[in-house]
Design a protein around this motif. Structure first.
Motif, PDB file in Angstrom:
ATOM      1  N   CYS A   1      13.231  29.716  42.517  1.00  0.00           N
ATOM      2  CA  CYS A   1      14.393  30.595  42.370  1.00  0.00           C
ATOM      3  C   CYS A   1      15.475  30.072  43.297  1.00  0.00           C
TER       4      CYS A   1
ATOM      5  N   PHE B   1      15.322  46.032  46.806  1.00  0.00           N
ATOM      6  CA  PHE B   1      15.902  44.866  46.144  1.00  0.00           C
ATOM      7  C   PHE B   1      17.125  45.241  45.322  1.00  0.00           C
TER       8      PHE B   1
ATOM      9  N   TYR C   1      10.468  37.637  37.608  1.00  0.00           N
ATOM     10  CA  TYR C   1      11.807  37.823  38.139  1.00  0.00           C
ATOM     11  C   TYR C   1      11.838  37.571  39.632  1.00  0.00           C
ATOM     12  N   CYS C   2      12.885  36.903  40.059  1.00  0.00           N
ATOM     13  CA  CYS C   2      13.174  36.713  41.473  1.00  0.00           C
ATOM     14  C   CYS C   2      14.159  37.804  41.892  1.00  0.00           C
ATOM     15  N   ALA C   3      14.044  38.278  43.113  1.00  0.00           N
ATOM     16  CA  ALA C   3      14.946  39.319  43.587  1.00  0.00           C
ATOM     17  C   ALA C   3      15.231  39.135  45.074  1.00  0.00           C
ATOM     18  N   GLN C   4      16.415  39.556  45.486  1.00  0.00           N
ATOM     19  CA  GLN C   4      16.788  39.505  46.896  1.00  0.00           C
ATOM     20  C   GLN C   4      16.826  40.914  47.464  1.00  0.00           C
ATOM     21  N   SER C   5      16.194  41.072  48.614  1.00  0.00           N
ATOM     22  CA  SER C   5      16.185  42.367  49.267  1.00  0.00           C
ATOM     23  C   SER C   5      17.514  42.628  49.975  1.00  0.00           C
TER      24      SER C   5
ATOM     25  N   SER D   1       6.326  39.147  48.224  1.00  0.00           N
ATOM     26  CA  SER D   1       7.586  39.152  48.968  1.00  0.00           C
ATOM     27  C   SER D   1       7.438  38.321  50.226  1.00  0.00           C
TER      28      SER D   1
ATOM     29  N   SER E   1      19.470  42.643  44.085  1.00  0.00           N
ATOM     30  CA  SER E   1      19.950  41.558  43.229  1.00  0.00           C
ATOM     31  C   SER E   1      18.758  40.925  42.524  1.00  0.00           C
ATOM     32  N   TRP E   2      18.941  40.667  41.228  1.00  0.00           N
ATOM     33  CA  TRP E   2      17.844  40.184  40.394  1.00  0.00           C
ATOM     34  C   TRP E   2      18.287  38.984  39.565  1.00  0.00           C
TER      35      TRP E   2
END
Length: 124
Positions: A22, A111, A95-99, A50, A113-114
């Motif tokens: 990602c 989280f 899916y990648c996501a940002q915390s 995570s 943003s995806w």
């Protein structure tokens, strides 16, 4: 705002391996925890793994513990998911996501943003 682009998905036989990547751009990557989630057809999206902002803390769902490993390279603004000993039930869109925070144990609310996801299909 951060943009997240997943890659590395595909089709593999049971017992095989894949590595998802990602790539992040925009919002400071190294300040925030990152996560991987997956959603199988007809099922809710679920937490997979995570990793904290520095990589010092990682969490993995029980269903993937010992088979999947999350890691990150802050110099490359990239988070990875190494998937070994894949099972048919691992088939899903990943899916990648940002915390929003530097640390996360995988709660959805953390989280914000995806990415758009990458398909992983494991055949028997």
């Amino acid at each position: 705002q951060v943009q997240l682009v997943e890659s590395g998905g595909g089709m593999v036989q049971a017992g095989g391996s894949l590595r998802l990547s990602c790539a992040a751009s925009g919002r400071a990557f190294s300040n925030y925890a990152m996560g991987w989630f997956r959603q199988a057809p007809g099922k809710n999206r679920e937490f997979v793994a995570s990793i904290s902002w520095s990589g010092s803390e990682t969490y993995h769902a029980e269903s993937v513990k010992g088979r999947f490993t999350i890691s990150r390279d802050n110099g490359k603004n990239t988070v990875y998911l190494q998937m070994d000993s894949l099972k048919v039930e691992d088939t899903a869109v990943y899916y990648c996501a940002q915390s929003r925070t530097p640390y996360s144990k995988g709660a959805f609310a953390d989280f914000g943003s995806w990415g758009r996801g990458t398909q992983v299909t494991v055949s028997s």
